[in-house]
Design an enzyme around this catalytic site. Sequence first.
Site, PDB file in Angstrom:
ATOM      1  CE  LYS A 128      -2.919  -2.546   3.015  1.00  0.00           C
ATOM      2  NZ  LYS A 128      -3.547  -2.411   4.744  1.00  0.00           N
TER       3      LYS A 128
ATOM      4  CG  ASP B 136       6.598   3.406   0.619  1.00  0.00           C
ATOM      5  OD1 ASP B 136       7.250   2.322   0.355  1.00  0.00           O
ATOM      6  OD2 ASP B 136       5.985   3.233   1.716  1.00  0.00           O
TER       7      ASP B 136
ATOM      8  CG  ASP C  23      14.678  -0.204   5.575  1.00  0.00           C
ATOM      9  OD1 ASP C  23      15.907  -0.441   6.005  1.00  0.00           O
ATOM     10  OD2 ASP C  23      13.952  -0.176   6.748  1.00  0.00           O
TER      11      ASP C  23
ATOM     12  CG  PHE D 195       9.861   3.156  12.018  1.00  0.00           C
ATOM     13  CD1 PHE D 195      10.012   1.819  11.177  1.00  0.00           C
ATOM     14  CD2 PHE D 195       8.660   3.309  12.081  1.00  0.00           C
ATOM     15  CE1 PHE D 195       8.858   1.071  10.633  1.00  0.00           C
ATOM     16  CE2 PHE D 195       7.487   2.997  11.732  1.00  0.00           C
ATOM     17  CZ  PHE D 195       7.456   1.505  10.660  1.00  0.00           C
TER      18      PHE D 195
ATOM     19  CG  ASP E 109       2.470   0.950   7.752  1.00  0.00           C
ATOM     20  OD1 ASP E 109       3.324   0.560   6.975  1.00  0.00           O
ATOM     21  OD2 ASP E 109       1.847  -0.085   8.290  1.00  0.00           O
TER      22      ASP E 109
HETATM   23  C1  PRP Z   1       7.497  -1.402   3.176  1.00  0.00           C
HETATM   24  C2  PRP Z   1       7.593  -0.319   1.921  1.00  0.00           C
HETATM   25  C3  PRP Z   1       8.520  -1.046   0.904  1.00  0.00           C
HETATM   26  C4  PRP Z   1       9.132  -1.983   1.814  1.00  0.00           C
HETATM   27  C5  PRP Z   1      10.504  -1.361   1.910  1.00  0.00           C
HETATM   28  O1  PRP Z   1       6.216  -2.241   2.543  1.00  0.00           O
HETATM   29  O2  PRP Z   1       6.456  -0.051   1.409  1.00  0.00           O
HETATM   30  O3  PRP Z   1       7.508  -1.836   0.094  1.00  0.00           O
HETATM   31  O4  PRP Z   1       8.731  -2.138   3.079  1.00  0.00           O
HETATM   32  O5  PRP Z   1      11.365  -2.411   2.781  1.00  0.00           O
HETATM   33  P1  PRP Z   1      12.451  -3.291   2.376  1.00  0.00           P
HETATM   34  O6  PRP Z   1      13.518  -2.543   1.474  1.00  0.00           O
HETATM   35  O7  PRP Z   1      13.229  -3.415   3.666  1.00  0.00           O
HETATM   36  O8  PRP Z   1      11.837  -4.624   1.594  1.00  0.00           O
HETATM   37  P2  PRP Z   1       5.339  -3.086   3.637  1.00  0.00           P
HETATM   38  O9  PRP Z   1       5.940  -4.568   3.613  1.00  0.00           O
HETATM   39  O10 PRP Z   1       5.468  -2.522   5.191  1.00  0.00           O
HETATM   40  O11 PRP Z   1       4.056  -3.232   3.043  1.00  0.00           O
HETATM   41  P3  PRP Z   1       3.046  -1.975   2.712  1.00  0.00           P
HETATM   42  O12 PRP Z   1       3.708  -1.138   1.595  1.00  0.00           O
HETATM   43  O13 PRP Z   1       1.529  -2.152   2.688  1.00  0.00           O
HETATM   44  O14 PRP Z   1       3.112  -0.943   4.001  1.00  0.00           O
END
Ligand code: PRP
Length: 178
Positions: free
Chosen positions: A42, A98, A101, A150, A157
Amino acid sequence: MENDIKKVLVSNEEINDICKKLGKQISKDYEGKDLVIVGLLKGCLPFMSDLFKEVTIYAKIDYMRVSSYAGKESTGKIKILNDISFGVTDKDVLIVDDIIDTGLTLEKIKNLFLARKAKSVKTCVLLDKPEGRTTSINADYVGTTVPKEFVVGYGLDYNDYYRNLSYIGVLKEEVYQK
Ligand code: PRP
């Protein structure tokens, strides 16, 4: 909700400038190509919406719902909850998210589109948190870099809240202790 924010890291004005700059660059780089922009839900939602409006060339849009975080931590397991509706064979795919990480999400989805025989696969993120990286992937288009804190807001979120903030901020510590 706003009372839970300790500090603003990237203001809405800065985000607008980033979207304009990235949209211009993407429009230049993909002119004449068969561009499909794929947002990862999302978190990508506000960024995808604002960025897409700055892209001035022919482009298709689609979304994939991907999840890996529980609270503040990456589980390391990337789950595809909803796949895209287009075939990407011979398409120039640009994945939009977005934040990068650990890099696990972009690495997995990029490899998936390459396996599906996309002509090219590049990545675009609003935020890069380089100190969090556990993979070798870097995004091709980056809005700005953030420290190893964070961050929430503008799609990002904490337990599914704060995505509707218009800026990127850091939560007060007591919010995590609730
Ligand atoms: C978050 C964010 C990225 C990902 C980045 O998604 O939106 O897609 O983590 O982190 P990484 O580089 O450590 O993989 P999340 O899995 O929290 O889902 P969301 O987009 O629904 O919040």
